[in-house]
Design a protein around this motif. Structure first.
Motif, PDB file in Angstrom:
ATOM      1  N   LEU A 245      -2.627  -1.046  -3.387  1.00 43.08           N
ATOM      2  CA  LEU A 245      -2.274  -1.012  -4.934  1.00 43.08           C
ATOM      3  C   LEU A 245      -1.320   0.084  -5.386  1.00 43.08           C
ATOM      4  CD1 LEU A 245      -6.067  -1.806  -6.057  1.00 43.08           C
ATOM      5  CD2 LEU A 245      -4.113  -3.329  -6.139  1.00 43.08           C
ATOM      6  N   ALA A 246      -1.407   1.239  -4.619  1.00 40.15           N
ATOM      7  CA  ALA A 246      -0.570   2.195  -5.126  1.00 40.15           C
ATOM      8  C   ALA A 246       1.096   1.733  -4.808  1.00 40.15           C
ATOM      9  CB  ALA A 246      -0.804   3.556  -4.439  1.00 40.15           C
TER      10      ALA A 246
ATOM     11  N   ALA B 290       2.073  -1.236  -4.568  1.00 42.11           N
ATOM     12  CA  ALA B 290       2.475  -2.430  -5.369  1.00 42.11           C
ATOM     13  C   ALA B 290       2.736  -2.041  -6.870  1.00 42.11           C
ATOM     14  CB  ALA B 290       0.994  -3.319  -5.510  1.00 42.11           C
ATOM     15  N   ARG B 291       2.212  -0.802  -7.399  1.00 39.99           N
ATOM     16  CA  ARG B 291       2.302  -0.158  -8.660  1.00 39.99           C
ATOM     17  C   ARG B 291       3.615   0.421  -8.709  1.00 39.99           C
ATOM     18  NH1 ARG B 291      -1.933   2.434  -8.779  1.00 39.99           N
ATOM     19  NH2 ARG B 291      -1.022   4.442  -8.101  1.00 39.99           N
ATOM     20  N   GLU B 292       3.949   1.225  -7.510  1.00 42.78           N
ATOM     21  CA  GLU B 292       5.129   1.903  -7.483  1.00 42.78           C
ATOM     22  C   GLU B 292       6.264   1.258  -7.211  1.00 42.78           C
ATOM     23  OE1 GLU B 292       5.042   5.222  -8.573  1.00 42.78           O
ATOM     24  OE2 GLU B 292       3.152   5.681  -8.987  1.00 42.78           O
ATOM     25  N   GLU B 293       6.244   0.222  -6.401  1.00 45.59           N
ATOM     26  CA  GLU B 293       7.396  -0.669  -5.952  1.00 45.59           C
ATOM     27  C   GLU B 293       8.176   0.278  -4.847  1.00 45.59           C
ATOM     28  OE1 GLU B 293       9.244  -2.489  -8.981  1.00 45.59           O
ATOM     29  OE2 GLU B 293       7.809  -3.998  -9.193  1.00 45.59           O
ATOM     30  N   ASN B 294       7.608   1.266  -4.311  1.00 43.30           N
ATOM     31  CA  ASN B 294       8.434   2.159  -3.454  1.00 43.30           C
ATOM     32  C   ASN B 294       7.418   2.972  -2.751  1.00 43.30           C
ATOM     33  OD1 ASN B 294       9.715   4.906  -3.134  1.00 43.30           O
ATOM     34  ND2 ASN B 294      11.392   3.746  -3.420  1.00 43.30           N
ATOM     35  N   ILE B 295       7.779   2.933  -1.319  1.00 41.48           N
ATOM     36  CA  ILE B 295       7.017   3.416  -0.515  1.00 41.48           C
ATOM     37  C   ILE B 295       6.940   5.127  -0.699  1.00 41.48           C
ATOM     38  CG2 ILE B 295       6.583   4.405   2.043  1.00 41.48           C
ATOM     39  CD1 ILE B 295       5.609   1.454   1.752  1.00 41.48           C
ATOM     40  N   SER B 296       7.977   5.614  -0.824  1.00 36.40           N
ATOM     41  CA  SER B 296       8.096   7.274  -0.841  1.00 36.40           C
ATOM     42  C   SER B 296       7.288   7.716  -2.299  1.00 36.40           C
ATOM     43  CB  SER B 296       9.530   7.769  -1.161  1.00 36.40           C
ATOM     44  OG  SER B 296      10.417   7.306  -0.033  1.00 36.40           O
ATOM     45  N   ARG B 297       7.545   6.986  -3.352  1.00 37.71           N
ATOM     46  CA  ARG B 297       6.974   7.295  -4.574  1.00 37.71           C
ATOM     47  C   ARG B 297       5.373   7.259  -4.436  1.00 37.71           C
ATOM     48  NH1 ARG B 297      11.217   4.825  -7.330  1.00 37.71           N
ATOM     49  NH2 ARG B 297       9.754   2.846  -7.838  1.00 37.71           N
ATOM     50  N   ALA B 298       4.783   6.058  -3.913  1.00 30.42           N
ATOM     51  CA  ALA B 298       3.490   5.707  -3.524  1.00 30.42           C
ATOM     52  C   ALA B 298       2.873   6.946  -2.695  1.00 30.42           C
ATOM     53  CB  ALA B 298       3.144   4.496  -3.034  1.00 30.42           C
ATOM     54  N   ALA B 299       3.412   7.335  -1.769  1.00 28.49           N
ATOM     55  CA  ALA B 299       3.138   8.435  -0.704  1.00 28.49           C
ATOM     56  C   ALA B 299       2.774   9.583  -1.402  1.00 28.49           C
ATOM     57  CB  ALA B 299       4.005   8.574   0.486  1.00 28.49           C
TER      58      ALA B 299
ATOM     59  N   PRO C  98       5.182   7.917   6.595  1.00 29.29           N
ATOM     60  CA  PRO C  98       5.331   7.203   7.901  1.00 29.29           C
ATOM     61  C   PRO C  98       3.749   6.650   7.945  1.00 29.29           C
ATOM     62  CG  PRO C  98       6.307   9.183   8.272  1.00 29.29           C
ATOM     63  CD  PRO C  98       5.991   9.580   6.794  1.00 29.29           C
ATOM     64  N   SER C  99       2.697   7.554   7.643  1.00 28.32           N
ATOM     65  CA  SER C  99       1.259   7.228   7.745  1.00 28.32           C
ATOM     66  C   SER C  99       1.105   5.946   6.973  1.00 28.32           C
ATOM     67  CB  SER C  99       0.555   8.292   7.534  1.00 28.32           C
ATOM     68  OG  SER C  99      -0.801   7.966   7.535  1.00 28.32           O
ATOM     69  N   LEU C 100       1.530   6.056   5.511  1.00 26.05           N
ATOM     70  CA  LEU C 100       1.409   5.088   4.580  1.00 26.05           C
ATOM     71  C   LEU C 100       1.918   3.512   5.109  1.00 26.05           C
ATOM     72  CD1 LEU C 100       0.432   3.736   1.895  1.00 26.05           C
ATOM     73  CD2 LEU C 100       2.533   4.986   0.838  1.00 26.05           C
TER      74      LEU C 100
ATOM     75  N   ARG D 208      -7.303  -9.613  -6.111  1.00 33.72           N
ATOM     76  CA  ARG D 208      -8.418  -9.545  -5.587  1.00 33.72           C
ATOM     77  C   ARG D 208      -8.845  -7.856  -5.243  1.00 33.72           C
ATOM     78  NH1 ARG D 208      -9.221 -13.461  -7.716  1.00 33.72           N
ATOM     79  NH2 ARG D 208      -9.264 -15.476  -6.537  1.00 33.72           N
ATOM     80  N   ALA D 209      -7.674  -7.207  -4.913  1.00 30.74           N
ATOM     81  CA  ALA D 209      -8.248  -5.766  -4.659  1.00 30.74           C
ATOM     82  C   ALA D 209      -8.361  -5.002  -5.884  1.00 30.74           C
ATOM     83  CB  ALA D 209      -6.793  -4.990  -4.003  1.00 30.74           C
ATOM     84  N   GLU D 210      -7.890  -5.164  -7.083  1.00 30.59           N
ATOM     85  CA  GLU D 210      -8.085  -4.635  -8.138  1.00 30.59           C
ATOM     86  C   GLU D 210      -9.631  -4.934  -8.708  1.00 30.59           C
ATOM     87  OE1 GLU D 210      -5.083  -6.134 -10.704  1.00 30.59           O
ATOM     88  OE2 GLU D 210      -3.697  -4.693 -10.335  1.00 30.59           O
TER      89      GLU D 210
END
Length: 315
Positions: free
Chosen positions: A10-11, A13-22, A30-32, A67-69
């Protein structure tokens, strides 16, 4: 599928960016990325379309987000209920409601309750009857505010001391604005703006069943304010309930009730056999106290439930 991974999903999906979500999750990128790939592998679906600077959801990803929400909301709601101290009136009350001035009945009761129990918090989500009943059935909310007619076979209810009156929002310079009220016959050949609920449930066809041609629906809305902007710009005549939209100074909009009068009875409903948290159970008592003071009548199923609450107190 772990809850932690769903929160990660969800993070992103919200941020639309791996770096910002991490960064928001305080975890390594890398873990995310690895956990998201493992989630896709576990489900056998591609959840993301990975661009150079932006990540978007596939159709499967959008379904999982919905569904996750719901899953996370239900888990958080249940956790809050179970971690509340025994006998203490604290925690959260979740309410779903359509746009109506009758919401003031709920907010008045909420204020009354918060004066007594300041550790109780209220969460009000807006939606039409379709949204509210779906949330009720899934256990995501404790109470729903619904307008009649509605199928009450799955719910107990309290009829509240308020009615909503149907009418038309239109521009002040419209010829029909000179009238004190507007009949459905006067709207037969007019462009109409209606709520999604009215349109989807076929109520408009019932209202206009005497018309020589089907109603001319030029637009639908989910939020009344957005619908009022369309009416104010002259797109059409907006069928809506009264007291929702301000039509005072500064707006080229006016409201005229329908003639003959069309009103909606309103009820607070909850699922049969619902197991309430202490906060939700107490809120229901407060609602009944408001009604017992001469402000309305108790609906079918509510009297029996009230006896149950009193018996618990005696024990």
């Amino acid at each position: 599928m772990e809850l932690r991974v769903l929160r990660y999903f969800l993070a992103v999906a919200r941020e639309e960016n791996i770096s910002r979500a991490a960064e928001a999750l305080h975890t390594a990128q890398p873990s995310l990325s690895r956990q998201l790939r493992e989630l896709e592998k576990e489900l056998g679906k591609t959840l993301f379309l990975r661009g150079r600077r932006r990540i978007t959801l596939t159709e499967d990803g959008m379904l999982l987000r919905k569904r996750a929400e719901e899953i996370i909301d239900l888990v958080d709601k249940t956790t809050g209920e179970l971690t509340t101290g025994e006998g203490a009136v604290t925690g959260d009350v979740y309410i779903g409601a359509g746009e109506s001035y009758a919401v003031r009945f709920l907010t008045s009761a909420a204020k009354r309750m918060q004066n007594l129990y300041p550790e109780v918090h209220f969460h009000l989500s807006s939606g039409d009857a379709i949204d509210v009943t779906e949330q009720l059935d899934k256990g995501l909310i404790d109470f729903g505010l619904l307008f009649h007619p509605v199928d009450m076979s799955k719910y107990h209810s309290i009829t509240i001391p308020a009615v909503d009156t149907w009418g038309v929002f239109m521009r002040r310079d419209d010829p029909l604005a000179k009238e004190d009220s507007v009949s459905l016959r006067q709207l037969w050949d007019k462009p109409l703006i209606v709520s999604r609920q009215v349109h989807r449930l076929g109520r408009l066809e019932n209202w206009f069943q005497q018309a020589p041609v089907p109603p001319n629906v030029v637009a639908t809305y989910s939020l009344a304010f957005n619908g009022s902007l369309m009416a104010e710009d002259g797109l059409g005549y907006m069928l809506c309930l009264d007291k929702i939209i301000q039509v005072g100074e500064g707006r080229d909009l006016c409201f005229r009730p329908l003639s003959p009068t069309m009103e909606n009875t309103i009820s607070v409903v909850w699922k049969k056999h619902q197991i309430f948290s202490k906060a939700a159970e107490t809120f229901l008592e407060v609602l009944r106290e408001e009604l017992a003071e001469g402000k309305g009548e108790i609906g079918k199923g509510a009297k029996d439930s009230l006896l149950d609450v009193r018996e618990k107190k005696i024990r």
